[in-house]
Design a protein around this motif. Structure first.
Motif, mmCIF file in Angstrom:
data_model
loop_
_atom_site.group_PDB
_atom_site.id
_atom_site.type_symbol
_atom_site.label_atom_id
_atom_site.label_comp_id
_atom_site.label_asym_id
_atom_site.label_seq_id
_atom_site.Cartn_x
_atom_site.Cartn_y
_atom_site.Cartn_z
ATOM 1 N N UNK A 17 0.670 -1.258 0.026
ATOM 2 C CA UNK A 17 0.128 0.110 -0.147
ATOM 3 C C UNK A 17 0.836 1.226 -0.188
ATOM 4 N N UNK A 18 0.559 2.239 -1.004
ATOM 5 C CA UNK A 18 1.113 3.680 -1.024
ATOM 6 C C UNK A 18 2.509 3.470 -1.667
ATOM 7 N N UNK A 19 2.990 2.533 -2.202
ATOM 8 C CA UNK A 19 4.395 2.355 -2.536
ATOM 9 C C UNK A 19 4.391 2.444 -4.216
ATOM 10 N N UNK A 20 3.227 2.754 -4.979
ATOM 11 C CA UNK A 20 3.440 2.957 -6.350
ATOM 12 C C UNK A 20 3.767 4.281 -6.576
ATOM 13 N N UNK A 21 4.752 4.362 -7.484
ATOM 14 C CA UNK A 21 5.245 5.564 -8.026
ATOM 15 C C UNK A 21 5.444 5.464 -9.520
ATOM 16 N N UNK A 22 4.654 6.471 -10.357
ATOM 17 C CA UNK A 22 4.483 6.495 -11.636
ATOM 18 C C UNK A 22 5.798 6.931 -12.369
ATOM 19 N N UNK A 23 6.126 6.078 -13.474
ATOM 20 C CA UNK A 23 7.412 6.748 -14.348
ATOM 21 C C UNK A 23 7.052 7.235 -15.671
ATOM 22 N N UNK A 24 5.763 7.468 -15.764
ATOM 23 C CA UNK A 24 5.026 7.968 -16.869
ATOM 24 C C UNK A 24 5.547 9.635 -17.202
ATOM 25 N N UNK A 25 5.546 9.972 -18.402
ATOM 26 C CA UNK A 25 5.866 11.274 -18.959
ATOM 27 C C UNK A 25 4.554 11.248 -19.926
ATOM 28 N N UNK A 26 4.532 12.567 -20.488
ATOM 29 C CA UNK A 26 3.540 12.669 -21.505
ATOM 30 C C UNK A 26 3.943 11.864 -22.750
ATOM 31 N N UNK A 27 2.924 11.092 -23.347
ATOM 32 C CA UNK A 27 3.187 10.180 -24.472
ATOM 33 C C UNK A 27 3.653 11.164 -25.733
ATOM 34 N N UNK A 28 4.570 10.226 -26.348
ATOM 35 C CA UNK A 28 4.984 10.858 -27.600
ATOM 36 C C UNK A 28 4.237 11.319 -28.703
ATOM 37 N N UNK A 29 4.448 12.198 -29.336
ATOM 38 C CA UNK A 29 3.323 12.720 -30.321
ATOM 39 C C UNK A 29 3.440 11.805 -31.724
ATOM 40 N N UNK A 30 2.229 11.427 -32.111
ATOM 41 C CA UNK A 30 2.390 10.763 -33.552
ATOM 42 C C UNK A 30 1.360 11.262 -34.113
ATOM 43 N N UNK A 31 1.460 11.443 -35.442
ATOM 44 C CA UNK A 31 0.417 11.929 -36.478
ATOM 45 C C UNK A 31 -1.096 11.265 -36.185
ATOM 46 N N UNK A 32 -1.888 11.710 -36.035
ATOM 47 C CA UNK A 32 -3.286 11.390 -36.146
ATOM 48 C C UNK A 32 -4.273 12.176 -36.889
ATOM 49 N N UNK A 33 -5.291 11.347 -37.483
ATOM 50 C CA UNK A 33 -6.250 12.134 -38.208
ATOM 51 C C UNK A 33 -7.546 12.360 -37.206
ATOM 52 N N UNK A 34 -8.401 13.142 -37.553
ATOM 53 C CA UNK A 34 -9.678 13.586 -36.828
ATOM 54 C C UNK A 34 -10.336 12.518 -36.196
ATOM 55 N N UNK A 35 -10.615 11.475 -36.872
ATOM 56 C CA UNK A 35 -11.410 10.184 -36.371
ATOM 57 C C UNK A 35 -10.553 9.634 -35.260
ATOM 58 N N UNK A 36 -9.203 9.574 -35.389
ATOM 59 C CA UNK A 36 -8.303 8.746 -34.290
ATOM 60 C C UNK A 36 -8.195 9.667 -33.124
ATOM 61 N N UNK A 37 -8.164 11.114 -33.576
ATOM 62 C CA UNK A 37 -7.985 11.930 -32.368
ATOM 63 C C UNK A 37 -9.317 11.922 -31.647
ATOM 64 N N UNK A 38 -10.166 11.820 -32.147
ATOM 65 C CA UNK A 38 -11.633 11.565 -31.443
ATOM 66 C C UNK A 38 -11.477 10.441 -30.361
ATOM 67 N N UNK A 39 -11.019 9.192 -31.007
ATOM 68 C CA UNK A 39 -10.856 7.927 -30.267
ATOM 69 C C UNK A 39 -10.224 8.153 -29.192
#
Length: 497
Positions: A17-39
Motif C-alpha cells: 500500500x502506498x508504494x506505487x510511483x509512476x514513471x510516466x511522462x507525456x506520450x510521444x506525439x504521433x500523426x493522427x487524423x480527426x477520427x483517431x484524435x476523437x478516439x
C-alpha cells in the motif's frame, strides 16, 4: 468471468500500500487524423489515463520492483507507437536500475489506427525485454482477460514465469477476427488460460487476489538471495555393504519418497512451473522454483508418481528440462536436477519427436551451463533419461539410488539371453551408490535408515539438507571456474587414477 480489472486495480492488489510511483511522462506525439484524435480523446476521458499502459515502480513485501500494466478500457489496451515507447522506456529503466519487472498485459494487440508502424513496435519491446533478461533480471508476466495478438506474441510470452487470470481469453488470433476471416467461430475452450496451462504454454492460472503471494515467493527465489547455511554437517558414518540388487528392489518400492515428498518436507517458497512454454507438458517430470535451507534454485526432476511402465518420460520432458536449465542460467541461480526414472519412452512417437537428440542436447547444455548445478540420484537411474540429468558440479546419490545404461533385467537379456541373471548384472556393472562413489561418478551418498520408504519425512529432509549444503558451497564460485572444473571432471571419468 469477473469484471475486467483496471491497470491501477491490478497494481493495488500486488504492490505494498502506498508504494506505487509512476514513471510516466507525456506520450510521444504521433500523426493522427480527426477520427483517431476523437478516439484518443474519448479514451482519455473515460479512463483518466493518457495512454493504454501505465508504468512505474513499487514494492512487494518491501522488495522494489518495476511494473507495467495495460488498461483495456483505453482502446482495448491496444499498443501503438506512444504506448510501445512508454513500455520500452520502462523496461530499459528497470534494467539500468537492476529491478525485477512485473508486466500485466490485457490487450487486443496492435493499434489498428496506426497500421504497420504500430505492428512493428513489438520488435523493440521484445528486444528490450531480452536485454533485461540477459542482465540476469527477473521478468514476470500476469496475463489478464483478454490478451491476444501481437502483445501475446511478443512481451506477453517472454516471462521466465507466466501465469494468467482464471477464465481469461488468451490467444494469438482474436475470436472476432477469426470469425470475420473464416466465417466460423473459433473452437470453444482453446483460447483460455486453463487450456494453455494444461498444454504447457503458461505456468499456471492464478486468481488476482492470490497473485501477490505468488510474486512474493517467486521473487525470493528469482532474485537469488541466499541465507547463510547453518544446517548439520554431512553424515560421514560408514554405510552397509549391501548387494546392488537390494538397492534396485528398494528403489522400486511403490511407497518410496520421490521429488514431491522432497518439495513437501524440505523446500520453502515454492512456485510450481509447467511445461516447456511451447505447447508441451509431460506428467513424468516436475519443475519448480524453490529454496532449500535458504538456498534458492530452479528444481527439475523426474516424478515417480507420474510414471508407470506404460507412461515413461518422452522428448517433451527433456525439453522441459532444457527450459529449467535456461531459466537457471538466465537468472544466475543454481539448478538442481533429480533423477528417479524407469527409463525414457520406447515408442514410435518418442523416436519421431526426437528423444535421442533431446538427451544429447540436455547433456551438452548441462555440461556447459553457466551457473552452479547439483544433481541428485534419488532412486532408479535407468538409461539415457537418467544420464540426461546427471552432469553437475556436485552429484549426490541416495544410499539405494543407482545408475545403469539399462535396467538390470535388460542387461541380463543382452548378456545371458534371460532375465534371471539380473542380480548378478547389477553387481558386476557397478550401479549402486558405493560403486558410483568409488568410480567418481558421484560425490556423496545420502544415508537411508535403513530404507527411505520406511522414513519418508526424515529422508526427504536429509536430502534437502544435502542439497542446501552443496548449494551454499558452490555459491559465489566464479562461473568460468565451475564450468571448467565440470568439463575436466567428465573428461577424466573412467580413466586410471
Amino acid at each position: 468471468m469477473a469484471p475486467k480489472l483496471s491497470a491501477h486495480e491490478i497494481l493495488d492488489l500486488v504492490l505494498d500500500p502506498g508504494s506505487h510511483r509512476s514513471w510516466d511522462v507525456a506520450p510521444v506525439e504521433v500523426p493522427v487524423g480527426p477520427a483517431y484524435r476523437a478516439d484518443l480523446d474519448g479514451a482519455r476521458e473515460r479512463t483518466g489515463l493518457d495512454e493504454s499502459v501505465i508504468t512505474g515502480e513499487g514494492t512487494i513485501a518491501g522488495r522494489r520492483v518495476a511494473v507495467i500494466a495495460c488498461e483495456f478500457g483505453f482502446l482495448a489496451g491496444s499498443i501503438g507507437v506512444a504506448a510501445a515507447e512508454r513500455i520500452v522506456t520502462a523496461v530499459e529503466r528497470a534494467t539500468a536500475e537492476r529491478l525485477p519487472l512485473l508486466a500485466s498485459p490485457t490487450s487486443g494487440g496492435t493499434r489498428m489506427q496506426e497500421g504497420t508502424v504500430a505492428f512493428v513496435q513489438m520488435v523493440k519491446i521484445a528486444a528490450a525485454v531480452t536485454v533485461h533478461k540477459a542482465a540476469k533480471l527477473p521478468y514476470l508476466v500476469y496475463l489478464r482477460h483478454p490478451t491476444t495478438g501481437g502483445v501475446f506474441a511478443s512481451w506477453g510470452s517472454l516471462g521466465q514465469v507466466t501465469v494468467a487470470e482464471p477464465g481469461a481469453l488468451v490467444g494469438f488470433l482474436g475470436p472476432r477476427v477469426y470469425q470475420a476471416l473464416y466465417g466460423e467461430s473459433f473452437p470453444e475452450g482453446v483460447q483460455t488460460s486453463e487450456n494453455l496451462y494444461a498444454n504447457g504454454v503458461i505456468d499456471g492460472v492464478v486468481a488476482p487476489d492470490l497473485l501477490r503471494d505468488l510474486l512474493t515467493r517467486a521473487l525470493l527465489v528469482l532474485t537469488g538471495e541466499a541465507d547463510p547455511w547453518t544446517g548439520p554437517p554431512a553424515d560421514t558414518a560408514a554405510l552397509p555393504d549391501v548387494p546392488a540388487w537390494q538397492s534396485v528392489t528398494s528403489s522400486r518400492r511403490t511407497d518410496r519418497p520421490g521429488i514431491r515428498q522432497l518439495l513437501q518436507h524440505a523446500a520453502t517458497d515454492q512456485v510450481p512451473l509447467s511445461g516447456t512454454g511451447q505447447g508441451e507438458t509431460d506428467k513424468t517430470v516436475l519443475i519448480s522454483l524453490a529454496r532449500f535451507g535458504g538456498q534458492p534454485c530452479v528444481l527439475f526432476g523426474q516424478d515417480r508418481s507420474g510414471q508407470s511402465p506404460q507412461n515413461t518420460m518422452g522428448p517433451g520432458a527433456l525439453r522441459e528440462a532444457r527450459r529449467a536449465m535456461k531459466l537457471a542460467e538466465e537468472l544466475g541461480i543454481p539448478l538442481v536436477t533429480v533423477i528417479d526414472t524407469l527409463g525414457a519412452s520406447l515408442s514410435k512417437e518418442a523416436e519421431e519427436r526426437g528423444l535421442a537428440p533431446e538427451i544429447a542436447r540436455c547433456l551438452a547444455d548441462l555440461v556447459t551451463l553457466d551457473t552452479p548445478t547439483v544433481s541428485v540420484l534419488l532412486g532408479q537411474g535407468t538409461g539415457g533419461g537418467a544420464l540426461a540429468l546427471l552432469p553437475a558440479d556436485r552429484v549426490l546419490c541416495a544410499q539405494n539410488g543407482w545408475l545403469a545404461p539399462l535396467p538390470p533385467e535388460g542387461a541380463s537379456a543382452i548378456v545371458h539371453r534371460d532375465t534371471a541373471h539380473a542380480p548378478d548384472m547389477a553387481q558386476s556393472q557397478g550401479i549402486r551408490s558405493l560403486d558410483l562413489l568409488r568410480d567418481g561418478v558421484i560425490d556423496a551418498i545420502i544415508p537411508e535408515h535403513p530404507d527411505a520408504a520406511d522414513e519418508p519425512v526424515e529422508f526427504s529432509i536429509r536430502v534437502g539438507e544435502a542439497i542446501a549444503r552443496e548449494l551454499a558451497t558452490l555459491r559465489g564460485q566464479p562461473a568460468d571456474l565451475l564450468t571448467a572444473d565440470r568439463a575436466s571432471r567428465y573428461r577424466r571419468l573412467g580413466l586410471p587414477r
